[in-house]
Scaffold this motif. Structure first.
Motif, short mmCIF file in Angstrom:
data_model
loop_
_atom_site.label_atom_id
_atom_site.label_comp_id
_atom_site.label_asym_id
_atom_site.label_seq_id
_atom_site.Cartn_x
_atom_site.Cartn_y
_atom_site.Cartn_z
N MET A 242 0.94 -1.30 0.15
CA MET A 242 0.10 -0.06 0.15
C MET A 242 0.77 1.09 0.03
SD MET A 242 -3.11 -0.92 -0.51
CE MET A 242 -3.55 0.96 -0.33
N ASP A 243 2.06 1.08 0.69
CA ASP A 243 3.09 2.39 0.73
C ASP A 243 3.39 2.43 -0.77
OD1 ASP A 243 2.88 3.09 3.34
OD2 ASP A 243 4.54 1.82 3.86
N LEU A 244 3.62 1.52 -1.38
CA LEU A 244 4.12 1.61 -3.08
C LEU A 244 2.93 1.94 -3.76
CD1 LEU A 244 6.15 0.63 -4.89
CD2 LEU A 244 5.18 -1.42 -5.28
N ILE A 245 1.74 1.72 -3.63
CA ILE A 245 0.67 2.06 -4.45
C ILE A 245 0.32 3.56 -4.20
CG2 ILE A 245 -1.86 1.86 -4.55
CD1 ILE A 245 -1.56 -1.16 -4.00
N ARG A 246 0.47 3.92 -2.95
CA ARG A 246 0.23 5.40 -2.60
C ARG A 246 1.44 6.17 -3.52
NH1 ARG A 246 -1.30 3.21 2.48
NH2 ARG A 246 -3.13 3.91 3.11
N GLU A 247 2.62 5.61 -3.45
CA GLU A 247 3.70 6.50 -4.21
C GLU A 247 3.39 6.42 -5.68
OE1 GLU A 247 7.30 4.37 -3.25
OE2 GLU A 247 7.23 4.95 -1.04
N ASP A 248 2.77 5.21 -6.37
CA ASP A 248 2.54 5.29 -7.66
C ASP A 248 1.46 6.30 -7.98
OD1 ASP A 248 4.29 3.28 -8.08
OD2 ASP A 248 2.69 1.78 -8.23
N LEU A 249 0.35 6.48 -7.06
CA LEU A 249 -0.66 7.39 -7.34
C LEU A 249 -0.31 8.81 -7.01
CD1 LEU A 249 -3.69 5.51 -5.12
CD2 LEU A 249 -3.23 5.72 -7.58
N ALA A 250 0.68 9.10 -6.18
CA ALA A 250 1.12 10.44 -6.06
C ALA A 250 1.82 10.70 -7.33
CB ALA A 250 1.97 10.41 -4.92
N ALA A 251 2.68 9.86 -7.78
CA ALA A 251 3.32 10.04 -9.31
C ALA A 251 2.42 10.36 -10.30
CB ALA A 251 4.35 8.91 -9.63
N LEU A 252 1.40 10.24 -10.17
CA LEU A 252 0.25 10.39 -11.09
C LEU A 252 -0.47 11.62 -10.89
CD1 LEU A 252 -0.69 9.14 -13.92
CD2 LEU A 252 -2.45 7.83 -12.59
N GLY A 253 -0.35 12.07 -9.63
CA GLY A 253 -0.96 13.12 -9.16
C GLY A 253 -2.48 13.11 -8.58
N VAL A 254 -2.54 11.67 -8.12
CA VAL A 254 -3.82 11.34 -7.56
C VAL A 254 -3.79 11.11 -5.93
CG1 VAL A 254 -5.49 9.31 -7.59
CG2 VAL A 254 -4.52 9.93 -9.66
N SER A 255 -4.63 11.91 -5.34
CA SER A 255 -4.84 11.74 -3.85
C SER A 255 -6.01 11.15 -3.64
CB SER A 255 -4.44 13.09 -3.16
OG SER A 255 -4.59 13.33 -1.98
N MET A 256 -6.16 10.31 -2.54
CA MET A 256 -7.33 9.86 -2.29
C MET A 256 -8.00 10.44 -0.79
SD MET A 256 -8.39 7.53 -4.16
CE MET A 256 -8.04 6.26 -5.64
N ASP A 257 -9.29 10.55 -0.75
CA ASP A 257 -9.83 11.01 0.62
C ASP A 257 -9.76 9.92 1.61
OD1 ASP A 257 -10.07 13.54 -0.27
OD2 ASP A 257 -12.03 12.89 -1.26
N VAL A 258 -10.02 8.68 1.16
CA VAL A 258 -10.23 7.47 2.21
C VAL A 258 -9.84 6.19 1.32
CG1 VAL A 258 -12.30 6.03 3.08
CG2 VAL A 258 -12.63 8.43 2.66
N PHE A 259 -8.80 5.39 2.33
CA PHE A 259 -8.45 4.20 2.10
C PHE A 259 -9.38 3.16 2.72
CE2 PHE A 259 -5.01 6.54 0.22
CZ PHE A 259 -4.53 5.84 -0.95
N TYR A 260 -10.05 2.56 2.21
CA TYR A 260 -10.98 1.43 3.07
C TYR A 260 -10.63 0.10 3.04
CZ TYR A 260 -15.57 -0.07 5.24
OH TYR A 260 -16.79 -0.45 5.92
N SER A 261 -10.41 -0.45 4.18
CA SER A 261 -9.81 -1.97 4.14
C SER A 261 -11.05 -2.89 4.00
CB SER A 261 -8.97 -2.06 5.48
OG SER A 261 -8.95 -3.48 5.61
N GLU A 262 -11.09 -3.82 3.26
CA GLU A 262 -12.07 -5.04 3.12
C GLU A 262 -11.90 -5.90 4.30
OE1 GLU A 262 -12.54 -9.21 0.76
OE2 GLU A 262 -11.19 -7.78 0.02
N LYS A 263 -10.58 -6.12 4.73
CA LYS A 263 -10.46 -6.96 6.08
C LYS A 263 -11.26 -6.09 7.07
CE LYS A 263 -6.62 -9.04 8.67
NZ LYS A 263 -5.10 -9.00 9.07
#
Length: 581
Positions: A242-263
């Motif tokens: 998830m740290d890696l995915i957040r970095e990927d999204l940041a590189a694309l200029g995408v910022s989420m308001d909520v990360f919701y865990s299925e677990k």
């Protein structure tokens, strides 16, 4: 300032007057009366279908209504002419000051020009990307991320209260596979030779995770049974991914308001709560499904399962929510997750799925409909595949990922701005070809360059104005004598600017952000056309030597184009450039 809304209000006002005068019967519904651009620009600036949609309920001939309506509309100072065409369509031509005033409005309102109150604060949840936390985002996720992010920005621009959300699929078997894959990298970090069996993740991106585990736990879990390390490794690896995915999204200029865990849905009563809601509505039962299409009696074993009666809400077949062994199906937590969205007070839900989730649409819509008693609509947008090319050949797979091209591969090659714009040059449900060479071309055939070049050209005009000592801030330009914009080529650009607020509302209503990209290309094309005409006709050049007043009017038009381009690119998540290099 939505000129089309203003003219529709004029049409409705005129129709209401016709009712008062007895020319139309009372009780007519004007809801389907529209004012829009004509199919052929040669027919006028705007057209209304009023006579056509009112003829039958009014029991009158369309042309008779159109003739009477035309006479009323022609009396308005904004209307140059109102002409009846065919069986009763009404074409309007507007006076030059209407278009000149659009330029002033764009400069006075700035990037707010085109914003809308259509959304009226309606709460919308847009869930997008939601990739399994098993590795870096791939190019398919990239398209979904860009689409979802641009759609969210578009809806916010149109007045909606938008929440951007990522659903972390960390409750299924795939995270166990991730843990086993990471364990192999952990052993590798301790000098052991390992092989990755089919079904595991061999990508190099897990090497660092394995090394981090080795630093954290030493050799404690080397050659230990799976039950000794699986849970810890799963948590560690999921957090790292998830740290890696957040970095990927940041590189694309995408910022989420909520990360919701299925677990978080498991063991908390959330799944049971949602299914109890369906059960109370008589939609949960024990039963046996028919064999899936293509299955023969020999390879089909009927089993009694707990089923959701989704066919009562538009699905093709009922869907299992609990297996015969008592465990949940993958659909059950998704039902609970969407019930939680409803509980959080969202008025509308949008899910952005990959093309491989097409079969999931009806069941998810059925669940949301049942859970909300039809109150909360769910729109599922599918993003089709992206085909990558370089030097005319399919782009090679990423060694780091092991078996796919990553988001970072694309962004590192061409940058975030190009990636985002190109991903929106096709409707989301159409396949997209992404050619690394073509997207960097400096030509009209490359839409991102063409739009950016238009903005850069405006900036160059402003720099030259400053060098010439011409005051050209937005306040000054908005107050300029815009009546000097009287050439048809200039008015054509102003007409295109006037379409922007209407385009925003249409794109927001249909959940189609690609319309913004298409519009920006058309606006840029009109502007470049005006620029090129200036090479032939000196009176169309933006700087008129010795005539500050005329120069300011023409610069105002160019600056208005830049304002709208900047607003549109902002929705797409693309930075407007001031200079092309």
């Amino acid at each position: 300032m939505n000129l089309f809304t203003e003219l529709r209000a004029l049409v409705i006002e005129s129709l209401t007057a016709m009712v008062s005068e007895g020319a139309l019967p009372e009780g007519l519904d004007f809801a389907n009366v529209a004012v829009e651009p004509p199919r052929d620009a040669a027919h006028g600036d705007m057209a209304t279908n009023a006579a056509m949609v009112l003829a039958k309920p009014a029991k009158l001939k369309p042309r008779d209504i159109a003739d009477a309506l035309a006479a009323k509309l022609a009396a308005d100072p904004r209307v140059q002419s109102a002409e009846v065409a065919g069986p009763g369509f009404l074409n309007l031509r507007l006076t030059a000051p209407v278009w000149q005033n659009i330029v002033g409005a764009a400069l006075n309102e700035g990037v707010a020009f085109g914003t809308s109150k259509m959304g009226q604060g309606v709460k919308i949840n847009v869930e997008y990307v939601s990739a399994n936390p098993t590795g870096p985002l791939h190019v398919g996720h990239t398209r979904g991320a860009v689409f979802g992010d641009a759609l969210s920005s578009l809806l916010a621009y149109a007045g909606y209260d938008v929440t951007r959300e990522y659903y972390i699929n960390d409750g299924g078997a795939q995270v166990d596979v991730l843990a086993r894959s990471v364990y192999l990298r952990y052993l590798e970090a301790h000098g052991e030779a390992v092989e990755f069996p089919d079904g595991t993740y061999p990508g190099e991106y897990l090497i660092e995770v394995g090394e981090a585990l080795a630093r954290t736990y030493g050799d404690r879990y080397v050659n230990q049974p799976e039950d000794a390390w699986l849970e810890e490794f799963r948590e560690f690896a999921t957090a790292a991914m998830m740290d890696l995915i957040r970095e990927d999204l940041a590189a694309l200029g995408v910022s989420m308001d909520v990360f919701y865990s299925e677990k978080s849905l498991y063991g908390t009563g959330q799944i049971e709560k949602a299914l109890d809601r369906l059960s109370a509505a008589g939609l949960i039962y024990e039963g046996v499904l028919e064999p899936p299409k293509g299955k023969t009696p020999e390879d089909w074993e009927p089993r009694e399962q707990t089923l959701f009666k989704s066919t009562e809400h538009g699905d093709d077949v009922d869907r299992p929510v609990k297996k015969s062994d008592g465990s949940w199906t993958y659909f059950a937590p998704d039902i609970a997750y969407h019930y939680d969205k409803i509980d959080r007070g969202f008025d509308q839900l949008i899910d952005v799925f990959g093309a491989d989730h097409g079969g999931y649409v009806k069941r998810m819509k059925a669940a949301v409909s049942a859970l909300s008693n039809g109150r909360v609509p769910l729109d599922v947008k599918l993003t089709q595949l992206v085909r990558l090319f370089k030097n005319g050949e399919p782009f090679k797979m990423s060694k780091r990922a092991g078996n796919f091209v990553t988001l970072r591969d694309v962004v590192d090659q061409v940058g975030s701005d190009v990636t985002r714009f190109v991903m929106l040059t096709r409707k989301n449900d159409a396949p997209l070809d992404f050619d690394f060479d073509k997207v960097l071309e400096q030509s009209k055939d490359n839409p991102v360059f063409y739009v950016q070049y238009a903005h850069a050209r405006v900036c160059s005009v402003l720099r030259k104005a400053a060098e010439a000592g011409i005051k050209a801030d937005d306040t000054t330009l908005a107050a300029a004598d815009l009546s000097k914009l009287d050439h048809e080529a200039e008015l054509a650009v102003a007409r295109k600017l006037a379409e922007w607020p209407r385009l925003v509302e249409i794109a927001a209503r249909t959940h189609e952000p690609h319309r913004v990209a298409f519009y920006l290309y058309e606006l840029a094309s009109d502007f470049h056309g005006l620029w090129n005409r200036g090479n032939e006709l000196p009176e169309l050049r933006f700087l008129q030597e010795g005539d500050i007043a005329t120069s300011q009017a023409k610069i105002a038009l160019a600056r208005a184009v830049a304002v709208v381009i900047s607003a549109g690119l902002g929705i797409l998540g693309v930075t407007p450039v001031e200079e092309m290099r």
